[in-house]
Design a protein around this motif. Structure first.
Motif, PDB file in Angstrom:
ATOM      1  N   LYS A 764       0.831  -1.207   0.000  1.00  0.00           N
ATOM      2  CA  LYS A 764       0.000   0.000   0.000  1.00  0.00           C
ATOM      3  C   LYS A 764       0.865   1.255   0.000  1.00  0.00           C
ATOM      4  N   ARG A 765       1.913   1.268   0.861  1.00  0.00           N
ATOM      5  CA  ARG A 765       2.775   2.444   0.936  1.00  0.00           C
ATOM      6  C   ARG A 765       3.565   2.649  -0.348  1.00  0.00           C
ATOM      7  N   ASN A 766       4.135   1.575  -0.867  1.00  0.00           N
ATOM      8  CA  ASN A 766       4.905   1.687  -2.105  1.00  0.00           C
ATOM      9  C   ASN A 766       4.047   2.213  -3.253  1.00  0.00           C
ATOM     10  N   ARG A 767       2.824   1.653  -3.367  1.00  0.00           N
ATOM     11  CA  ARG A 767       1.937   2.088  -4.461  1.00  0.00           C
ATOM     12  C   ARG A 767       1.596   3.573  -4.314  1.00  0.00           C
ATOM     13  N   ARG A 768       1.330   4.004  -3.075  1.00  0.00           N
ATOM     14  CA  ARG A 768       0.959   5.411  -2.865  1.00  0.00           C
ATOM     15  C   ARG A 768       2.129   6.339  -3.163  1.00  0.00           C
ATOM     16  N   MET A 769       3.331   5.954  -2.734  1.00  0.00           N
ATOM     17  CA  MET A 769       4.507   6.798  -2.986  1.00  0.00           C
ATOM     18  C   MET A 769       4.763   6.952  -4.487  1.00  0.00           C
ATOM     19  N   LYS A 770       4.613   5.863  -5.215  1.00  0.00           N
ATOM     20  CA  LYS A 770       4.836   5.920  -6.665  1.00  0.00           C
ATOM     21  C   LYS A 770       3.741   6.722  -7.356  1.00  0.00           C
ATOM     22  N   ALA A 771       2.514   6.593  -6.866  1.00  0.00           N
ATOM     23  CA  ALA A 771       1.398   7.353  -7.449  1.00  0.00           C
ATOM     24  C   ALA A 771       1.588   8.853  -7.217  1.00  0.00           C
ATOM     25  N   ILE A 772       1.998   9.213  -5.999  1.00  0.00           N
ATOM     26  CA  ILE A 772       2.250  10.632  -5.694  1.00  0.00           C
ATOM     27  C   ILE A 772       3.358  11.166  -6.593  1.00  0.00           C
ATOM     28  N   ASP A 773       4.439  10.415  -6.698  1.00  0.00           N
ATOM     29  CA  ASP A 773       5.576  10.848  -7.514  1.00  0.00           C
ATOM     30  C   ASP A 773       5.164  11.072  -8.964  1.00  0.00           C
ATOM     31  N   LYS A 774       4.358  10.153  -9.471  1.00  0.00           N
ATOM     32  CA  LYS A 774       3.897  10.268 -10.859  1.00  0.00           C
ATOM     33  C   LYS A 774       3.040  11.517 -11.050  1.00  0.00           C
ATOM     34  N   GLU A 775       2.144  11.778 -10.089  1.00  0.00           N
ATOM     35  CA  GLU A 775       1.252  12.931 -10.208  1.00  0.00           C
ATOM     36  C   GLU A 775       2.017  14.250 -10.087  1.00  0.00           C
ATOM     37  N   VAL A 776       2.970  14.310  -9.132  1.00  0.00           N
ATOM     38  CA  VAL A 776       3.780  15.524  -8.964  1.00  0.00           C
ATOM     39  C   VAL A 776       4.601  15.795 -10.219  1.00  0.00           C
ATOM     40  N   LYS A 777       5.252  14.762 -10.743  1.00  0.00           N
ATOM     41  CA  LYS A 777       6.058  14.932 -11.963  1.00  0.00           C
ATOM     42  C   LYS A 777       5.199  15.404 -13.125  1.00  0.00           C
ATOM     43  N   SER A 778       4.002  14.831 -13.248  1.00  0.00           N
ATOM     44  CA  SER A 778       3.098  15.213 -14.330  1.00  0.00           C
ATOM     45  C   SER A 778       2.700  16.685 -14.230  1.00  0.00           C
ATOM     46  N   SER A 779       2.398  17.148 -12.999  1.00  0.00           N
ATOM     47  CA  SER A 779       1.992  18.542 -12.799  1.00  0.00           C
ATOM     48  C   SER A 779       3.128  19.497 -13.155  1.00  0.00           C
ATOM     49  N   ILE A 780       4.344  19.154 -12.690  1.00  0.00           N
ATOM     50  CA  ILE A 780       5.499  20.019 -12.977  1.00  0.00           C
ATOM     51  C   ILE A 780       5.838  19.991 -14.457  1.00  0.00           C
ATOM     52  N   MET A 781       5.679  18.817 -15.084  1.00  0.00           N
ATOM     53  CA  MET A 781       5.985  18.681 -16.514  1.00  0.00           C
ATOM     54  C   MET A 781       5.093  19.583 -17.349  1.00  0.00           C
ATOM     55  N   LYS A 782       3.834  19.694 -16.940  1.00  0.00           N
ATOM     56  CA  LYS A 782       2.908  20.573 -17.664  1.00  0.00           C
ATOM     57  C   LYS A 782       3.391  22.023 -17.619  1.00  0.00           C
ATOM     58  N   ILE A 783       3.862  22.438 -16.435  1.00  0.00           N
ATOM     59  CA  ILE A 783       4.359  23.814 -16.285  1.00  0.00           C
ATOM     60  C   ILE A 783       5.599  24.024 -17.161  1.00  0.00           C
ATOM     61  N   ILE A 784       6.527  23.038 -17.144  1.00  0.00           N
ATOM     62  CA  ILE A 784       7.753  23.147 -17.951  1.00  0.00           C
ATOM     63  C   ILE A 784       7.426  23.190 -19.437  1.00  0.00           C
ATOM     64  N   ASN A 785       6.496  22.333 -19.869  1.00  0.00           N
ATOM     65  CA  ASN A 785       6.125  22.299 -21.290  1.00  0.00           C
ATOM     66  C   ASN A 785       5.538  23.628 -21.755  1.00  0.00           C
ATOM     67  N   LYS A 786       4.759  24.269 -20.870  1.00  0.00           N
ATOM     68  CA  LYS A 786       4.222  25.598 -21.213  1.00  0.00           C
ATOM     69  C   LYS A 786       5.359  26.571 -21.479  1.00  0.00           C
ATOM     70  N   ARG A 787       6.402  26.500 -20.611  1.00  0.00           N
ATOM     71  CA  ARG A 787       7.552  27.403 -20.771  1.00  0.00           C
ATOM     72  C   ARG A 787       8.314  27.136 -22.059  1.00  0.00           C
ATOM     73  N   LEU A 788       8.532  25.868 -22.345  1.00  0.00           N
ATOM     74  CA  LEU A 788       9.276  25.518 -23.555  1.00  0.00           C
ATOM     75  C   LEU A 788       8.512  25.932 -24.805  1.00  0.00           C
ATOM     76  N   THR A 789       7.188  25.759 -24.759  1.00  0.00           N
ATOM     77  CA  THR A 789       6.360  26.187 -25.894  1.00  0.00           C
ATOM     78  C   THR A 789       6.435  27.696 -26.080  1.00  0.00           C
ATOM     79  N   ALA A 790       6.382  28.418 -24.954  1.00  0.00           N
ATOM     80  CA  ALA A 790       6.471  29.890 -25.016  1.00  0.00           C
ATOM     81  C   ALA A 790       7.814  30.324 -25.571  1.00  0.00           C
ATOM     82  N   LYS A 791       8.857  29.612 -25.185  1.00  0.00           N
ATOM     83  CA  LYS A 791      10.198  29.969 -25.656  1.00  0.00           C
ATOM     84  C   LYS A 791      10.325  29.751 -27.157  1.00  0.00           C
ATOM     85  N   GLU A 792       9.713  28.660 -27.646  1.00  0.00           N
ATOM     86  CA  GLU A 792       9.737  28.389 -29.088  1.00  0.00           C
ATOM     87  C   GLU A 792       9.025  29.487 -29.871  1.00  0.00           C
ATOM     88  N   ARG A 793       8.034  30.134 -29.208  1.00  0.00           N
ATOM     89  CA  ARG A 793       7.321  31.240 -29.864  1.00  0.00           C
ATOM     90  C   ARG A 793       8.107  32.538 -29.819  1.00  0.00           C
TER      91      ARG A 793
END
Length: 1028
Positions: A764-793
């Motif tokens: 249970k703990r391992n699954r939750r830790m991996k799920a949290i990590d995946k969600e946090v990375k996904s949220s930050i990745m969205k922010i980074i992708n916005k920046r990279l897209t803006a830079k390309e413009r």
């Protein structure tokens, strides 16, 4: 007719006379070459004090050399026997008879044998004076000439053109080829063992693998395509040995003997095969195709560049030269690594303790991930093992050189034509140079490098020395390290009963008598025996040895308890301490780290040890030792091991080491420069104003009780969202909440005993830790992708932390011209996770403890408020004013003394290391105790337990007897990069709170400091806020 007869008789008589004279001249020359000159040389050598064999007509010692070698090969030897009498029996006997420097006879040529390291250094350094051996049967050169055979200017030209192909940066690109070839061999072995164990003759498999590597890296072809070249070169090597051991009669190479015909046929076929490959490349190049990144492609490219640079084709290699270099690649590249690997497997089969240590290092460095160049370069134990294998089993037993003019060698004057034999094996096994354990397999002798392993560095030269040191040694070492890593990860191995120990030479040193049979045992089947022993050693024997060593050095500490050490007690006492709050006047250390506090009182404050499972943990509160440790960040690195999921909260800068840390720090530093922080002040102000407004809405012009801690966490999270990502707290709230939950899970994992591999289990703990990590990375990745897209413009980089980080990263990549010099997207995500946790937690905790202490000590609250009003009045706080808040700065220093971000800093020793007067083994954890040091009356005075910011009125250096006794943010090069960010945010927030509110502790406040990675109030911070 009579005249014609007389004329014919005269001509015939003249011809006979010429023949007689020619016979006499050549007979004399032969007699001089085969007898007189050798005897004169022998007399000269003996007159100079050199001992050696008596010269025997024409053959010298050749017959005896061949005879004793053949006899030695008739039967194997014991594994514990000295191998030299089997490899070079005749020269071994001569060395025992005559001493370190002596002479024998290679036909009519004197062969001077040298085992003096100082003479060898002289010979290696003067490569023009001491050249490769010439003469003998020219057919012996058919195996390969190239750079290994060239001398003088030709050697300089060949080496200059070849060098770029073996540069480390080029070899990095060959690692995938190494991996593919080795993987194919591993798969074959797995098919043979079928999940169990079986006997495997590993030597032909290693030869196939290393030949495949050469085919892929030299020619970009598979082993199947290049197999014929390899087989032909192996056959040629045996024929060359026979030719070298025979007396050569000048001109006899032209005779159509069976051996001569076969050697020439092999040479023609090998050259033809390689030429076809070269012609394909040249044709492709003419069509405009890019150069391939294999050795042949790099060699052709380097050759073209040299020719263009010099403006003359004479400065480059001819097609025939390139063919010879390719032949050399095939033989030397394949043989050297195959032999190094087979002897390594044999020795590790005998010495399973070193096999286990090597496997443990591989597991520690790579875990389950694919081996990379950085990891392979940091395999210290494997490097030590390979050095020791090369000491006992070098590629060849000796290196030959030749003198072309009368030359001084030490005190000797040697005539031209003298051969020199530099004995690797005799020197590598000389007890006077290596110590009494010279015949034992002991890689530990190389723990401090080659220079410290022997009394004379020139006594170790498996790949030669001086300017002519083997150009391919880095290639061979990298290939060998990777192959050994992959074998160790998949197999355990031991010697089969059918193995016969019979080293012998076919140009290189290799196994004989049906090669080598090594029992290959898969991990699954052998786990109960081998891993049972390893577990027992890890969980009991090694800790007990370490405990004994620590006690013998005068260190006191806990008795080691099987497997868990003190883990259970640490967790138990920590849980008990959290059950009830303490008084405001109580020492907080017994509540925050009760077990270690008790141990410190039992064993003495400065240095003692406890047990983190089977690992010793040495606790240090001595400021001078702490300074040494924090300054040497490469020697004392962050703790490794334990549950890999404990690093999931945020790796980034705080977790990397060595060159990776230097790279991360260099790229991140600009984002935290004071000039950049000035631009973040408005974000600090907005976030704090929102919190103040909420408090004003709660107090409604009067007073009320407020648990300020969650408000401070919200405010500091909002600051991170605005300054790091330019988004509001509402947008980043989910990341914050997830990271807080992750922190609690990480604490649980750290306090649990970790069984290797258990992080993969779907608990249970391992699954939750991996799920949290995946969600946090996904949220930050969205922010980074916005920046990279803006830079390309074409949009400008934003002046927030992520914008500055991406900008600094791009600049570094452009400046170095290599994407490896920058951070990957995953690296950037990890840094962002770290911003979120460390940036928010550190400042929120500093502020909450400051408010609690000022609520107790209202005189200091009043002094701080007076300073704020004096500096700013009613105007918005600015950077200059905040930097002049001396009283507030003193208050923060004193708060951080009592309540640092964490109670201690952890470090780990990766090799035997001196710490003060202690010698600590690798794997030792070090705990640098902030709180014990910060509350030591010997360092801070009798009022150490009193809140007294006045002690910092003259700065940190005057507040304590030893400056290194104050280190809330760490110290040395790895001091917290964000401390200026946290300090500026905290000063602004406190200034704004003091202007709007007075505060005191609520009766409902319970004083309960505890740690969830950082030091924070367990039950919140209830204050009575009164609006001013």
């Amino acid at each position: 007719m009579e005249a014609m007869s007389m004329s014919f008789s005269a001509v015939w008589g003249g011809m006979v006379a010429v023949a007689v004279v020619a016979t006499m001249v050549y007979g004399w020359r032969f007699f001089n070459w085969a007898w007189l000159r050798p005897k004169r040389t022998e007399k000269s050598l003996r007159e100079q004090g050199l001992a050696g064999n008596r010269y025997r007509f024409l053959f010298g010692d050749l017959k005896e050399v061949v005879q004793t070698t053949e006899q030695a090969k008739l039967k194997p030897i014991k594994l514990t026997d000295n191998i030299v009498p089997r490899i070079i029996p005749f020269y071994y006997t001569a060395a025992n008879t005559y001493g370190n420097t002596f002479f024998t006879w290679m036909g009519p040529r004197p062969l001077v044998h040298i085992t003096d390291p100082l003479l060898i250094r002289q010979i290696f350094a003067n490569y023009n004076q001491f050249q490769k051996i010439r003469g003998g049967n020219p057919l012996s050169k058919m195996l390969a000439k190239g750079v290994v055979d060239a001398d003088a200017d030709q050697w300089v030209k060949h080496r200059k053109i070849i060098n770029p192909a073996f540069h480390v940066e080029k070899l990095k690109h060959m690692l995938p080829a190494f991996h593919i070839s080795c993987s194919e061999m591993i798969c074959k072995w797995e098919g043979m063992t079928k999940g169990g164990s079986c006997e495997v003759d590993v030597y032909p498999h290693l030869q196939t693998m290393t030949s495949d590597v050469i085919s892929r890296t030299a020619f970009g072809s598979s082993y199947e395509e290049g197999r014929k070249i390899f087989e032909l070169q192996m056959e040629q090597a045996k024929l060359v040995i026979q030719a070298a051991q025979s007396i050569y009669i000048p001109g006899s190479r032209f005779l159509p003997t069976k051996r001569n015909r076969r050697m020439k046929a092999i040479d023609a076929e090998v050259k033809s095969s390689i030429k076809k490959i070269i012609n394909k490349r040249l044709t492709a190049k003419e069509k405009g195709e890019n150069t391939k990144e294999d050795l042949l492609g790099l060699l052709l490219d380097s050759n073209d560049k040299e020719i263009k640079q010099q403006g003359n084709s004479k400065f480059g290699l001819s097609i025939d030269d390139v063919i010879e270099e390719c032949k050399l690649f095939y033989f030397a590249g394949q043989e050297t690594t195959a032999n190094l690997l087979v002897w390594t497997l044999i020795l590790l089969s005998q010495h399973t303790n070193w096999q286990d240590r090597a496997r443990e290092e591989v597991s520690r460095v790579f875990g389950d991930r694919k081996p990379d160049i950085d990891g392979l370069s940091h395999l210290k134990i494997i490097n030590m093992i390979l050095h020791e294998v090369l000491r006992l089993y070098p590629p060849g037993p000796a290196l030959g050189r030749m003198i072309h003019e009368e030359t001084k060698v030490g005190n000797l004057t040697l005539p031209p034509g003298t051969f020199l034999l530099l004995h690797l094996m005799l020197i590598h096994l000389d007890a006077n140079l290596w110590g009494d354990d010279v015949n034992e397999f002991n890689p530990e002798r190389f723990a401090e490098g080659v220079s410290k392993a022997t009394k004379e560095p020139a006594s170790y030269f498996p790949f030669g020395g001086g300017p002519r040191v083997c150009v391919g040694q880095t290639f061979a070492a990298l290939e060998a390290r990777l192959a050994l890593v992959m074998i160790l990860r998949r197999f355990l191995f031991k010697l089969s009963p059918s193995y016969s120990h019979a080293p012998h030479t076919i140009i290189t040193l290799q196994p004989h008598l049906s090669t080598v049979w090594v029992g290959m045992v898969t991990v699954a089947v052998a786990a109960t025996v081998v891993y049972g022993w390893r577990f027992f050693n890890w969980a009991w024997l090694r800790p007990k040895r370490t405990e004994k060593s620590l006690r013998e050095q005068g260190l006191t500490g806990n008795r080691y308890r099987f497997l868990f050490g003190d883990l259970k007690e640490v967790a138990k006492t920590a849980e008990q301490a959290k059950l009830k709050p303490i008084k405001l006047t109580d020492n907080i250390v017994p509540r925050v780290m009760p077990y270690f506090y008790t141990a410190a009182n039992t064993y003495g404050n400065f240095t003692f040890f406890t047990w983190m499972g089977p690992r010793p943990m040495v606790h240090i509160t001595d400021p001078l030792l702490i300074r040494q440790i924090l300054a040497n960040y490469n020697q004392f690195q962050k703790q490794r091991g334990g549950n890999p999921l404990s690093r999931i909260l945020g790796k980034g800068l705080v977790d990397v080491e060595g060159d990776q840390w230097v790279k991360h720090r260099k790229i991140i530093n600009p984002a935290f420069h004071v000039e950049k922080l000035k631009h973040m002040l408005p974000a600090f102000y907005i976030s704090c104003s929102e919190m103040i407004s909420k408090w004003e809405g709660m107090t409604k012009g009067g007073s009320c009780e407020v648990d300020v801690y969650p408000h401070l966490q919200t405010m500091t999270s909002d600051v991170i969202s605005r300054t790091a990502f330019g988004s509001s707290y509402e947008e980043g709230r989910k990341i914050f909440e997830l990271q807080i939950e992750q922190a609690k899970l990480v604490i649980h994992s750290l306090q649990s005993f970790y069984i290797p591999g258990s992080h993969i289990l779907p608990t249970k703990r391992n699954r939750r830790m991996k799920a949290i990590d995946k969600e946090v990375k996904s949220s930050i990745m969205k922010i980074i992708n916005k920046r990279l897209t803006a830079k390309e413009r074409g949009e400008n980089a934003k002046e927030d932390l992520i914008g500055m980080l991406l900008d600094s990263n791009d600049k570094e990549i452009k400046q170095q011209g290599n994407s490896d010099s920058g951070l990957s997207v995953d690296d950037v995500i990890e840094e962002c996770k770290l911003f979120y946790f460390a940036g928010q937690e550190t400042t929120a905790n500093l502020l909450v403890w400051t408010l609690i202490l000022l609520a107790q000590h209202t005189n200091w609250q009043d002094r701080a408020r007076d300073e704020v009003l004096r500096v700013f009045g009613d105007r918005t706080p600015d950077i200059d004013g905040l930097n002049h808040l001396k009283i507030i700065n003193m208050i923060f220093h004193e708060v951080l003394r009592f309540y640092p971000p964490g109670p201690a800093i952890g470090r780990m020793i990766h090799e035997e290391t001196k710490v003060g007067n202690l010698t600590l083994p690798p794997g030792t954890f070090l705990m640098l105790h902030l709180m014990l040091t910060h509350l030591d009356a010997n360092l801070w005075g009798d009022d150490v337990n009193e809140f007294n910011p006045e002690r910092f009125s003259k700065g940190v250096s005057k507040a304590t007897k030893e400056p290194a006794s104050y280190f809330p943010f760490g110290g040395g090069p790895r001091i917290c990069v964000g401390q200026n960010f946290a300090a500026l945010e905290a000063r602004l927030t406190l200034a704004m709170i003091l202007r709007r509110f007075s505060f005191k502790l609520s009766p409902s406040y319970s004083h309960a400091p505890h740690t969830i990675l950082t030091l924070q109030p367990q039950f919140g911070a209830q204050l009575i806020l009164t609006e001013l």
